[in-house]
Design an enzyme around this catalytic site. Structure first.
Site, PDB file in Angstrom:
ATOM      1  CG  ASP A   1      -1.673  -0.737   1.366  1.00  0.00           C
ATOM      2  OD1 ASP A   1      -2.287  -1.637   0.295  1.00  0.00           O
ATOM      3  OD2 ASP A   1      -1.896  -1.494   2.674  1.00  0.00           O
TER       4      ASP A   1
ATOM      5  CG  ASP B   1       3.339  16.827   5.140  1.00  0.00           C
ATOM      6  OD1 ASP B   1       3.141  15.526   4.893  1.00  0.00           O
ATOM      7  OD2 ASP B   1       3.708  17.392   4.719  1.00  0.00           O
TER       8      ASP B   1
ATOM      9  CD  GLU C   1       0.297  25.852   7.516  1.00  0.00           C
ATOM     10  OE1 GLU C   1       0.526  26.606   8.143  1.00  0.00           O
ATOM     11  OE2 GLU C   1       1.333  25.023   6.660  1.00  0.00           O
ATOM     12  CD  GLU C   2      -0.030  20.936   4.005  1.00  0.00           C
ATOM     13  OE1 GLU C   2      -0.009  19.721   2.957  1.00  0.00           O
ATOM     14  OE2 GLU C   2       0.589  20.888   5.115  1.00  0.00           O
TER      15      GLU C   2
ATOM     16  CG  ASP D   1      -0.368  24.136  10.572  1.00  0.00           C
ATOM     17  OD1 ASP D   1      -0.591  23.097   9.717  1.00  0.00           O
ATOM     18  OD2 ASP D   1      -0.262  24.741  10.747  1.00  0.00           O
TER      19      ASP D   1
ATOM     20  CG  LEU E   1       1.835  17.220  11.652  1.00  0.00           C
ATOM     21  CD1 LEU E   1       0.834  15.890  12.339  1.00  0.00           C
ATOM     22  CD2 LEU E   1       2.716  16.254  10.344  1.00  0.00           C
ATOM     23  CG  ASP E   2       2.673  24.875  13.942  1.00  0.00           C
ATOM     24  OD1 ASP E   2       3.356  24.901  12.520  1.00  0.00           O
ATOM     25  OD2 ASP E   2       3.580  24.276  14.738  1.00  0.00           O
TER      26      ASP E   2
ATOM     27  CD  GLU F   1       1.072  28.124  10.652  1.00  0.00           C
ATOM     28  OE1 GLU F   1       1.502  29.540   9.842  1.00  0.00           O
ATOM     29  OE2 GLU F   1       1.967  27.291  10.751  1.00  0.00           O
TER      30      GLU F   1
HETATM   31  P1  AHM Z   1       4.938  23.902   8.582  1.00  0.00           P
HETATM   32  O1  AHM Z   1       3.380  25.039   8.807  1.00  0.00           O
HETATM   33  O2  AHM Z   1       4.697  24.724   7.159  1.00  0.00           O
HETATM   34  O3  AHM Z   1       5.332  23.523   9.094  1.00  0.00           O
HETATM   35  O4  AHM Z   1       5.383  25.863   8.336  1.00  0.00           O
HETATM   36  C1  AHM Z   1       5.415  26.332   9.465  1.00  0.00           C
HETATM   37  C2  AHM Z   1       6.986  26.113  10.842  1.00  0.00           C
HETATM   38  C3  AHM Z   1       5.782  27.058  11.613  1.00  0.00           C
HETATM   39  O5  AHM Z   1       5.734  25.762  12.781  1.00  0.00           O
HETATM   40  C4  AHM Z   1       7.635  27.704  12.771  1.00  0.00           C
HETATM   41  O6  AHM Z   1       7.197  28.319  13.510  1.00  0.00           O
HETATM   42  C5  AHM Z   1       8.351  28.581  11.447  1.00  0.00           C
HETATM   43  O7  AHM Z   1       7.290  27.635  10.125  1.00  0.00           O
HETATM   44  C6  AHM Z   1       9.184  28.080  11.585  1.00  0.00           C
HETATM   45  O8  AHM Z   1      10.447  28.623  10.291  1.00  0.00           O
HETATM   46  P2  AHM Z   1      11.163  29.008  10.155  1.00  0.00           P
HETATM   47  O9  AHM Z   1      12.076  27.254   9.934  1.00  0.00           O
HETATM   48  O10 AHM Z   1      11.940  30.339   8.755  1.00  0.00           O
HETATM   49  O11 AHM Z   1      12.560  29.473  11.224  1.00  0.00           O
HETATM   50 MG    MG Z   2       2.003  25.785  10.604  1.00  0.00          MG
END
Ligand code: AHM
Ligand code: MG
Length: 336
Positions: A66, A72, A95-96, A117, A119-120, A281
């Site tokens: 699979d 994410d 966000e995706e 969002d 997976l932040d 965010e």
């Molecule tokens: P993502 O949601 O694509 O993971 O990106 C957001 C992330 C935040 O969690 C974090 O504060 C920031 O990007 C970090 O950015 P940098 O690597 O420029 O410091």
């Molecule tokens: Mg994020």
């Protein structure tokens, strides 16, 4: 038997909160229950992330052949699927995904809107460093039927709930419905979030700043002077501020919420609007921070007052203890 704290599950807490509103229909509570299920499903997968190689998963295929989704993508689909059929939502946005996400035709629509969002901090996954999920809930502004972009593009001050899930050394569900901020820690053995942090309040002033200082050369003078100031002796503590930065907003914001100080992602010469997104965010986090007694800003105004114009717009963001964010604003506005 010695007096112990009563166990309060997230489910029971949500139900007890609902009973304080005699006119509540249960839709809002239902939505929060669905979100907590989504959180557990994502957590289950996150906790297996490091096992991918041992379980025989190669080139994104598992032993049965699979295709295995990236974490994410998995989180994005899981939140959508956990939320699409409850009848509480009229539209979602993630966000995706570039565009709004409609509720499938065969499911009923409701009066709420969910932005998330999934997976932040996804760049931290492979290093087994804290990641998170963030959500934001609004009441729809259109009358009925399927929701529209207009339902999604509301200022953060219209949020009726917001929160995040932090997948760290333990997993926590932290949320607010506008009556304080409450945190629940997952007991994996029983699969329940248990109330661990009731009525979180952020200290008025902290000792930690959290930002990507690698961008220093591109900041404007006010921002540079502010950070320089933090590195000098703080009169209150007789030592400079400490720097802590994970690079996952959920993790950095969570620590700031509990310990105080400031989390920032300012704009700079290359990206005047910064990196973080208003709708997925910054607004939900700003709602949480204000509910915990903190302060939020984009350098000029309160984050929650910004009228959004597009789903994925970016904004400079400053969140934290009231005194710290106020001081930062003074530097940014040239008052210091
Ligand atoms: P993502 O949601 O694509 O993971 O990106 C957001 C992330 C935040 O969690 C974090 O504060 C920031 O990007 C970090 O950015 P940098 O690597 O420029 O410091
Ligand atoms: Mg994020």
């Amino acid at each position: 038997m010695s007096a112990t704290k009563k166990f309060m599950t997230l489910e029971r807490f949500i139900n007890e909160q609902e009973q304080m509103h005699p006119s509540a229909t249960g839709a809002f509570s239902g939505l929060l229950h669905d979100l907590s299920l989504a959180a557990k499903l994502v957590w289950r997968e996150v906790s297996k992330a490091g096992l991918v190689n041992i379980l025989g998963i190669t080139d994104r295929m598992n032993v049965s052949g699979d295709v295995v989704k990236k974490l994410d993508e998995f989180a994005d689909e899981t939140v959508y699927k956990a939320m699409d059929h409850g009848g509480h939502l009229c539209v979602m946005a993630s966000e995706e995904n570039e565009d709004i996400l409609h509720i499938p035709d065969n499911y009923p629509t409701g009066k709420y809107v969910l932005l998330y969002d999934p997976l932040d901090g996804s760049s931290n996954i492979d290093a087994n460093i804290t990641i998170g999920s963030i959500f934001s809930v609004y009441r729809r502004v259109t009358e009925s039927g399927k929701g529209t972009l207009e339902d999604c593009l509301q200022p953060g001050s219209n949020q009726v709930a917001a929160g995040y899930i932090i997948y760290g050394s333990s997993t926590m569900f932290v949320y607010s419905t506008g009556r304080g901020v409450h945190g629940f820690t997952l007991d994996p053995s029983v699969g329940e979030f248990l109330l661990s942090h009731e009525s979180i309040t952020i200290p008025k002033k902290g000792k930690i700043y959290s930002l990507n200082e690698g961008n220093f050369c591109n900041w404007d003078e006010g921002m540079k002077r502010y950070v320089q100031y933090l590195k000098e002796q703080d009169k209150a503590t007789n030592r400079p501020y400490s720097l802590r930065y994970i690079g996952t907003m959920v993790g950095d914001a969570h620590r700031t919420l509990l310990y105080g100080g400031i989390f920032a992602y300012p704009g700079d010469k290359k990206n005047p609007e910064g990196k973080l997104r208003l709708m997925y965010e910054c607004n939900p986090m700003a709602f949480i921070f204000e509910q915990a007694g903190g302060k939020t800003s984009n350098g000029k105004q309160r984050i929650l007052d910004v009228q959004p114009t597009s789903l994925h717009q970016h904004t400079p963001v400053f969140l934290g203890s009231e005194e710290d964010v106020k001081l930062c604003e003074e530097f940014l506005q040239g008052k210091r």
